[in-house]
Every structure is written in C-alpha cells, then in structure tokens.
Write an enzyme that holds these catalytic residues in place. Structure first.
Site, short mmCIF file in Angstrom:
data_model
loop_
_atom_site.label_atom_id
_atom_site.label_comp_id
_atom_site.label_asym_id
_atom_site.label_seq_id
_atom_site.Cartn_x
_atom_site.Cartn_y
_atom_site.Cartn_z
N GLU A 1 -17.54 6.55 -6.43
CA GLU A 1 -17.16 5.73 -5.27
C GLU A 1 -15.96 6.32 -4.54
O GLU A 1 -14.92 5.67 -4.41
CB GLU A 1 -16.81 4.31 -5.72
CG GLU A 1 -17.89 3.57 -6.49
CD GLU A 1 -17.38 2.26 -7.12
OE1 GLU A 1 -16.15 2.04 -7.15
OE2 GLU A 1 -18.22 1.50 -7.60
N GLY B 1 -13.45 7.26 -1.65
CA GLY B 1 -13.13 6.81 -0.29
C GLY B 1 -12.17 7.81 0.36
O GLY B 1 -12.52 8.54 1.28
N ARG C 1 0.85 2.47 5.75
CA ARG C 1 1.05 3.15 4.47
C ARG C 1 2.51 3.57 4.21
O ARG C 1 3.00 3.38 3.11
CB ARG C 1 0.10 4.35 4.33
CG ARG C 1 -1.38 3.97 4.43
CD ARG C 1 -2.33 5.07 3.97
NE ARG C 1 -2.24 5.27 2.54
CZ ARG C 1 -1.60 6.25 1.96
NH1 ARG C 1 -1.01 7.18 2.70
NH2 ARG C 1 -1.53 6.33 0.66
N TYR D 1 3.76 1.75 0.97
CA TYR D 1 3.77 2.55 -0.27
C TYR D 1 4.78 3.69 -0.20
O TYR D 1 4.70 4.62 -1.02
CB TYR D 1 2.40 3.19 -0.50
CG TYR D 1 1.20 2.29 -0.35
CD1 TYR D 1 0.94 1.27 -1.27
CD2 TYR D 1 0.31 2.46 0.70
CE1 TYR D 1 -0.17 0.47 -1.13
CE2 TYR D 1 -0.81 1.65 0.84
CZ TYR D 1 -1.04 0.65 -0.08
OH TYR D 1 -2.14 -0.14 0.06
N CYS E 1 9.59 -4.96 15.54
CA CYS E 1 10.95 -5.45 15.35
C CYS E 1 11.30 -5.66 13.89
O CYS E 1 11.58 -6.78 13.47
CB CYS E 1 11.13 -6.72 16.14
SG CYS E 1 10.87 -6.39 17.88
N GLU E 2 11.21 -4.66 13.09
CA GLU E 2 11.81 -4.69 11.76
C GLU E 2 12.05 -3.26 11.28
O GLU E 2 11.35 -2.33 11.69
CB GLU E 2 10.98 -5.50 10.77
CG GLU E 2 9.57 -5.05 10.54
CD GLU E 2 8.92 -5.90 9.44
OE1 GLU E 2 9.16 -5.61 8.27
OE2 GLU E 2 8.19 -6.86 9.78
N TYR F 1 -7.55 4.32 4.76
CA TYR F 1 -6.59 3.22 4.65
C TYR F 1 -5.61 3.23 5.83
O TYR F 1 -4.45 2.86 5.68
CB TYR F 1 -5.87 3.25 3.29
CG TYR F 1 -6.84 3.34 2.13
CD1 TYR F 1 -7.66 2.26 1.82
CD2 TYR F 1 -6.99 4.50 1.38
CE1 TYR F 1 -8.58 2.33 0.79
CE2 TYR F 1 -7.91 4.59 0.34
CZ TYR F 1 -8.70 3.51 0.05
OH TYR F 1 -9.61 3.59 -0.97
N1 LLP Z 1 -13.81 1.95 -6.03
C1 LLP Z 1 -13.03 0.88 -6.24
C2 LLP Z 1 -13.49 -0.19 -7.13
C3 LLP Z 1 -11.76 0.82 -5.61
O1 LLP Z 1 -10.97 -0.23 -5.83
C4 LLP Z 1 -11.34 1.88 -4.76
C5 LLP Z 1 -10.05 1.83 -4.10
C6 LLP Z 1 -12.22 2.96 -4.57
C7 LLP Z 1 -13.45 2.96 -5.23
C8 LLP Z 1 -11.89 4.12 -3.69
O2 LLP Z 1 -10.79 4.84 -4.17
P1 LLP Z 1 -10.36 6.20 -3.45
O3 LLP Z 1 -11.44 7.23 -3.71
O4 LLP Z 1 -10.22 5.92 -1.99
O5 LLP Z 1 -9.07 6.54 -4.07
N2 LLP Z 1 -4.62 1.16 0.39
C9 LLP Z 1 -4.24 2.14 -0.60
C10 LLP Z 1 -5.41 2.54 -1.48
C11 LLP Z 1 -6.08 1.40 -2.17
C12 LLP Z 1 -7.28 1.80 -3.00
C13 LLP Z 1 -8.03 0.59 -3.44
N3 LLP Z 1 -9.22 0.85 -4.18
C14 LLP Z 1 -3.62 3.34 0.10
O6 LLP Z 1 -3.47 3.32 1.31
O7 LLP Z 1 -3.23 4.30 -0.57
#
Ligand code: LLP
Length: 421
Positions: A275, A277, A314, A318, A346-347, A375
């Site tokens: 999976e 992303g 981000r 983070y 404004c922060e 993201y």
């Molecule tokens: N599968 C599940 C169950 C997940 O929770 C996630 C990401 C992925 C796949 C995809 O993960 P990736 O390949 O993208 O690392 N907003 C944060 C990242 C949050 C990730 C949440 N879950 C950021 O901007 O770094």
C-alpha cells in the site's frame, strides 16, 4: 528521479514551463507529473514481479480522481480509509475487486457501502470491528473477505506522529492475541479470512524494521495455517520513504524492498499486496508559490509567500523539510542568502523554513516546494478563509486543472444562517 527539471534556466514540469501554468491558474497551486507517477508505480510493480501481487496505492497520500484514474489505468489497486476515499476510487473507475479498506474506525455505513459496491478485502483492526463487520455483512446476505491487521510491536524509526507499529499505537491487534482473534473471526458467519495485514509506519528510511515486521508475519502465517486458516494473502502496508533532500542519504529503493519481501515471505506462496502512498506521489508533486513581500526583520529577512500552512501543513505539523527552489534558475555564481520562509497566516507556526539559503528573491518571483505531492493537497484546510488551492496535472506538453480554485462565493455559500438571525 522526477520530471521537474530546469530547462533554459526555467523549472519545468515535464515539458511545461511552470510560469506558463502560473499565468494560467494563478498561484499558489499544486502541480503533479504523470510521467513520475507512472514511473513510481511501475518501480513497485516490477519489484514484485514473479510473485502474485497487487500494488494498492494509498489514496490518502493524494486523492484527486485524476491521479487515481492515472494509476488505476495501469492496473493499480487502491487502499482506502474512509467512505469518501472509497467513493473517490470507484468514481475514478477502479473496480471494487481492487480496493482494500483499511482504518481503525470503519463505521457500519462505510462497511455497507463497500460491501454493496464491491471490495477486495477489509483490513480489520479490532475485535469489535470484527463483530460489527460480520453483522453488517450477514445482514446484507454477504460474506466479507478480511485480513486482520496485526501490530508487530516493531519500531519503525520514523517521526513519532507517523509510526504505527509499536504496541502503544492505536493500530491493529497485538500480534500475541492473533490466534484467538483469528479463531473468533473464523466462527463469525459474515466473514471469510483471506490473509494477514501489517503496516508499521510511514517515511521509513531503513529496511530493518520492515524485515522485523515481515519476519513476524511469516511466522504467524505458519501458525495460523496450522490452526486451519486459509492464509493466502499478505497485505504489507506502505511506508517506504522518499528522499526529501538531495544531500540526505537516500532511502532504500523499491527493488531492495521487493527483494526483501521475496526473501522473507516468498516461500509462503501468498499473494502479496502493498500500500505505498508517499513513494508514488511524493516526488511526483510540487507546490508553486509567489513571493508577496520580502520583509526585513531584526537580523533576518522574511520571505512572505502566498502559500501558507493551510496549503502545506507538513512543516508546521511534523517539522518536515521541503526543498524550496526558485522557478527561474539563478545565474551561476549567484550567492545564496538566508531567508525565513513564511506564509500569510496569522500564527508563528506558519513558517516553512528558517534561515533557508536561497538566491536573492523579490516580490512576484515564483518558488517551488519539492516533494509536496504526498500529504500536501489532501491535508490542506481553509484556515483563515483561504480557498483550497488548485491542483494541476501535467502530461508531456499538456496540462489540465484537476481541481479548480473555488471562488469566495462557493466558500461562503456553505454557511447557513439560522432563521433567528
Ligand atoms: N497503509 C496504511 C494502513 C497507512 O496508514 C498508510 C499511511 C499507508 C498505507 C501509506 O503509507 P506511505 O507509503 O505513504 O508511507 N501525513 C503524514 C503521513 C501519514 C501516513 C499515514 N498512513 C505525512 O505527511 O508525513
């Protein structure tokens, strides 16, 4: 590798100069490269070649239907975590048999919609969810294919807010309880156990945590098979990191990740799902913004951009680093100077970078935030009543707006005034 390169001193997205898009849609905007998306999807697909597999793109990373359709047309599956993401994947033309449903809080309504529309599997994260899903499926006269997400108690060695595989995290069931939970699943009428699911975190830059987690999944597969469960599918989640800076050591490549999967799990003869992303879309997208003002502060210069934390959260959320580059390449030998790069919100949290070295910039100049495809747009908000910014998809010499900038009317008309006012 991505397709955002300087040509004749101007940053291009594939064959399109970014100032051309800026002139057409205004700034700020997100811009994605089709060639980069396709390349990254294929890297994963090829890394798993020879094994029965499905690359299920994690829709949460960037969920525009044009992106989903681009990947879906290549054969990608989708990993969704809400009814909304499920609806997007279906609307983008991805068949239900290629959609997996993850997430710790699926509602009965979300289960119903996915069961009726078609679903490859639910990745179940708790006992109460198991019972609820069985009830919903049985009520519809259906059987829900499931994996159970196990929490392997492995430290993903990533930012605390995006680590998911330690026992203190809310995700999955403790791996020590897996046998009991699988036994319960097998006894429920509305469920069919098809496999095991694991996801330990995001932006992993080392294979060791993956190795530890996949090793535990391999052991569990044997144990559950001995208990009589037909474990035929392993969903290994996402998480492979991307380089956010050119100087920082590069994370492992999809080929190395694929080789690890083959080594640790290949002998089990299971179908492999992953999976990813961030690695597919992160470096396939940039955020383009204009300088509004250059302001002299006490001992520092502020570069005030028209993009803000509501557009790309981000860094504020983070402390994430994004490379920022001028769209017009500086002349050779131009001396860089430090800027605090900020937005108009404004922060003080609305700060993208401190003392970032950039060539001298002036009002009206364009800059690009790299690695903003994952993201970025999906985490944007309308804070300070700033409209969500447009998304643009480039394909060779073509570009198209895949989400327009809403007008103020569109935003304001969503509010309704009670009759007593
Ligand atoms: N599968 C599940 C169950 C997940 O929770 C996630 C990401 C992925 C796949 C995809 O993960 P990736 O390949 O993208 O690392 N907003 C944060 C990242 C949050 C990730 C949440 N879950 C950021 O901007 O770094």
């Amino acid at each position: 590798m991505d397709h955002f390169l300087y040509r004749d001193g101007v940053l291009h997205a594939e064959d399109v100069p970014l100032p051309e898009i800026a002139a057409a849609v205004g700034t700020p905007f997100y811009c994605y490269s089709t060639a980069t998306l396709v390349r990254h999807y294929r890297l994963f697909d090829e890394a798993l070649s020879g094994m029965d597999h499905l690359v299920c793109y994690a829709v949460k990373a960037a969920s525009n239907q044009a992106i989903l359709r681009t990947l879906g047309a290549l054969g990608a599956g989708m990993d969704v975590v809400s009814g909304g993401e499920y609806a997007r994947a279906i609307a983008a033309g991805v068949p239900g048999e290629r959609i997996v449903f993850s997430g710790v809080g699926k509602t009965a309504e979300e289960m119903r919609v996915a069961l009726q529309g078609g679903i490859r599997q639910f990745n179940v994260e708790s006992e109460p969810e198991l019972r609820a899903l069985s009830e919903v499926a049985a009520g519809l006269g259906k059987v829900a294919p499931i994996t159970i997400r196990v929490n392997p108690d492995v430290d993903a060695m990533t930012h605390a807010k995006i680590a998911t595989g330690k026992s203190e995290n809310k995700f999955g069931i403790p791996i020590a309880r897996a046998r009991a939970v699988y036994a319960e699943a097998a006894s429920l009428p509305g469920l069919e156990v098809v496999g095991i699911d694991v996801h330990i975190g995001s932006q992993l830059t080392d294979l060791a945590p993956f190795r530890a987690a996949f090793g535990k999944v391999a052991e569990l597969t044997e144990v559950l098979r001995a208990d009589g469960h037909d474990i035929r599918r392993l969903d290994l989640g996402g998480g492979l990191g991307i380089p956010y800076t050119r100087s920082n050591g590069a994370p492992p490549l999809p080929t190395e990740y694929g080789a690890l999967i083959r080594e640790v799990l290949g002998h089990l003869g299971c179908e492999i799902e992953i999976e990813p992303g961030r690695l597919i879309v992160g470096n396939a997208g940039i955020l383009v913004s204009s300088v509004i003002y250059v302001k002299q502060g006490e001992g520092r210069d502020f570069l005030i951009l028209d993009a803000a934390m509501n557009d790309l959260v981000r860094p504020a959320m983070y402390d994430a680093h994004h490379d920022i580059v001028p769209v017009v390449e500086p002349a050779p030998g131009t001396e860089a100077r430090p800027y605090d790069v900020v937005g108009p919100v404004c922060e003080t949290g609305d700060t993208f970078a401190r003392a970032r070295h950039l060539p001298p910039l002036a009002a009206g100049d364009l800059v690009a935030f790299r690695s903003a495809g994952a993201y970025g747009a999906v985490m944007a908000s309308e804070y300070n009543t700033r409209p969500l910014i447009p998304e643009v998809l480039v394909n060779g010499r073509d570009f198209a707006v895949i989400r327009p900038r809403p007008g103020f009317d569109e935003m304001l008309n969503r509010d309704t005034i009670p009759e007593w006012l």
